[in-house]
Design a protein around this motif. Structure first.
Motif, PDB file in Angstrom:
ATOM      1  N   ALA A 187       0.826  -1.211   0.000  1.00  0.00           N
ATOM      2  CA  ALA A 187       0.000   0.000   0.000  1.00  0.00           C
ATOM      3  C   ALA A 187       0.858   1.257   0.000  1.00  0.00           C
ATOM      4  CB  ALA A 187      -0.941  -0.019   1.201  1.00  0.00           C
ATOM      5  N   THR A 188       1.760   1.355   0.969  1.00  0.00           N
ATOM      6  CA  THR A 188       2.575   2.562   1.061  1.00  0.00           C
ATOM      7  C   THR A 188       3.672   2.577   0.014  1.00  0.00           C
ATOM      8  OG1 THR A 188       2.213   2.418   3.448  1.00  0.00           O
ATOM      9  CG2 THR A 188       3.803   4.040   2.686  1.00  0.00           C
ATOM     10  N   GLU A 189       4.184   1.412  -0.316  1.00  0.00           N
ATOM     11  CA  GLU A 189       5.264   1.281  -1.297  1.00  0.00           C
ATOM     12  C   GLU A 189       6.474   2.108  -0.905  1.00  0.00           C
ATOM     13  OE1 GLU A 189       3.785   2.077  -5.172  1.00  0.00           O
ATOM     14  OE2 GLU A 189       2.790   0.153  -5.333  1.00  0.00           O
ATOM     15  N   VAL A 190       6.944   1.874   0.279  1.00  0.00           N
ATOM     16  CA  VAL A 190       8.116   2.590   0.767  1.00  0.00           C
ATOM     17  C   VAL A 190       9.378   1.847   0.330  1.00  0.00           C
ATOM     18  CG1 VAL A 190       8.068   1.390   2.986  1.00  0.00           C
ATOM     19  CG2 VAL A 190       9.177   3.602   2.810  1.00  0.00           C
ATOM     20  N   GLN A 191      10.373   2.631  -0.055  1.00  0.00           N
ATOM     21  CA  GLN A 191      11.618   2.037  -0.555  1.00  0.00           C
ATOM     22  C   GLN A 191      12.683   2.000   0.537  1.00  0.00           C
ATOM     23  OE1 GLN A 191      11.696   0.504  -3.175  1.00  0.00           O
ATOM     24  NE2 GLN A 191       9.885   1.291  -4.252  1.00  0.00           N
ATOM     25  N   PRO A 192      13.567   1.034   0.522  1.00  0.00           N
ATOM     26  CA  PRO A 192      13.738   0.000  -0.506  1.00  0.00           C
ATOM     27  C   PRO A 192      12.914  -1.252  -0.252  1.00  0.00           C
ATOM     28  CG  PRO A 192      15.555  -0.086   1.049  1.00  0.00           C
ATOM     29  CD  PRO A 192      14.637   0.982   1.529  1.00  0.00           C
ATOM     30  N   LEU A 193      12.083  -1.212   0.775  1.00  0.00           N
ATOM     31  CA  LEU A 193      11.364  -2.428   1.162  1.00  0.00           C
ATOM     32  C   LEU A 193      10.455  -2.937   0.042  1.00  0.00           C
ATOM     33  CD1 LEU A 193      11.094  -4.260   3.634  1.00  0.00           C
ATOM     34  CD2 LEU A 193       9.081  -2.966   4.282  1.00  0.00           C
TER      35      LEU A 193
END
Lengths: 218, 218
Positions: A187-193
């Motif tokens: 949902a959030t699409e946080v990087q690098p995860l």
DNA sequence: CCTGCAAGTAAACGATTGTTGACATAGGTA
DNA sequence: TACCTATGTCAACAATCGTTTACTTGCAGG
């Protein structure tokens, strides 16, 4: 009287899968129902309940909006159907007696991170989405709690021994980790995860889950 | 032209706190603004963006609905203000150079679990709530990524050494755990996690966080 | 063939939501 | 006191959403 919800005929006794990429050729109520649930679950999981409109769901499923109310009574009914289906698909996997903690961990990772089916992580995300409906929320909570118990059971939890009660909390922390992970990745699409490969995630996750669930220490 | 958003005069140079239980006696734009942000943040965090109505926020703040548009331009503007304020309050705590991993862990636990201020966990929850607005979502993502870097930095991460890059992933897993935890405790209210005391949570969490963040092994 | 019913469609309704513009009022200033 | 501006109120708007109603279409059995 007239506005009774049509119950699914449950003629799913055949092959339980093969829901993937079904083509709506003729007019088949069951196919339509499944297409709706499939589309709805994706929307609900990724965007949340309120942000999802029935018109979007219907468009995704290639179906008229009114059919949602015909087959599921309401938007909430459709949400509840999604929830129930997630429960049905999750349950046999957790019910299957796990031989070891390692096996449980392997199953978790398969669902969350390795994702053979791209919809698998979304199923878990659904458990975080609230519709505000009292009924659906109760299902959601109960599912999470049952999930906890079976995770803890595989890790050696016994209802009799009060000393093993903290294991329930540890199991729920493991679930929290998994849900948070999927949330941030999907949902959030946080990087690098978000763009990390399964290989990069597997090792540290195994390590952490073992600490949480394995009583044999590290 | 006439519908220009009134900018906050930023006369917050005085005591930065004391937002708690402010009484709206006379007509003071700043007090009103703060009351709105305070009420909005609670609603947004616990119920999500779409499920919160501006009328609810205004009622919670004891303020007329139209003032939201007057002071923040729109619902999204208010959401962005909430986000910015969360960033402002979170930033100094993460900026403050942590001496050790233990100190970082202690800070995390203080925010998530021990909760001296009941609103502290909600601040983190905001980072999981999407408004759908591109601008606010970017802020959210960037905040999480900055949060990650500073967590990893405290754990010995160095941008030069590519070998320490997996530590970024580990830091984000720690964040995922914390966010999932707050979600399950505050929004979903799953038992026994929701009603568990800080004491019960501290030990296993410390253990897990150390595994994730401490390079000195277990 | 045609008849009956399930499946699907189209259009509209009422309720809610975010937003806006005109109006009222308090409080400091000349 | 008499303004004048910032602050707050009120009512209504347009848009959107979930839902319903009446209608059409396709398929199976006589």
């Amino acid at each position: 009287m007239g506005n009774e919800v049509q119950e699914p005929k449950d003629l799913d006794g055949g092959a339980a899968l093969a829901d993937d990429e079904l083509i709506r050729s003729g007019r088949d109520a069951d196919v339509t129902r499944r297409a709706l649930v499939r589309a709805a679950r994706r929307r609900f999981a990724t965007e949340g309940y309120r942000a999802t409109t029935v018109r979007h769901i219907a468009a995704d499923a290639g179906v008229n909006v009114a059919l949602i109310n015909r087959y599921f009574g309401s938007k909430e009914g459709l949400f509840e159907a999604c929830m129930n289906r997630t429960v049905d698909e999750l349950d046999p996997q957790t019910r299957a007696r796990a031989a070891s903690v390692d096996e449980v961990i392997a199953r978790l990772l398969a669902h969350v991170v390795e994702a053979p089916n791209a919809d698998d992580p979304l199923q878990l995300l659904l458990l975080l989405r609230s519709s505000g409906d009292e009924n659906a929320d109760a299902i959601r909570r109960r599912t999470l709690e049952r999930f906890t118990e079976q995770l803890a059971a595989a890790a050696g939890w016994s209802a009799d021994d009060p000393a093993s009660q903290p294991l329930l909390l540890r199991a729920q922390m493991a679930i929290a980790l998994m849900l948070g992970l999927v949330m941030l990745r999907t949902a959030t699409e946080v990087q690098p995860l978000a763009s990390a490969s399964a290989d990069q995630l597997t090792e540290p996750l195994e390590q952490v889950l073992r600490v949480l669930l394995d009583s044999r220490g590290k």
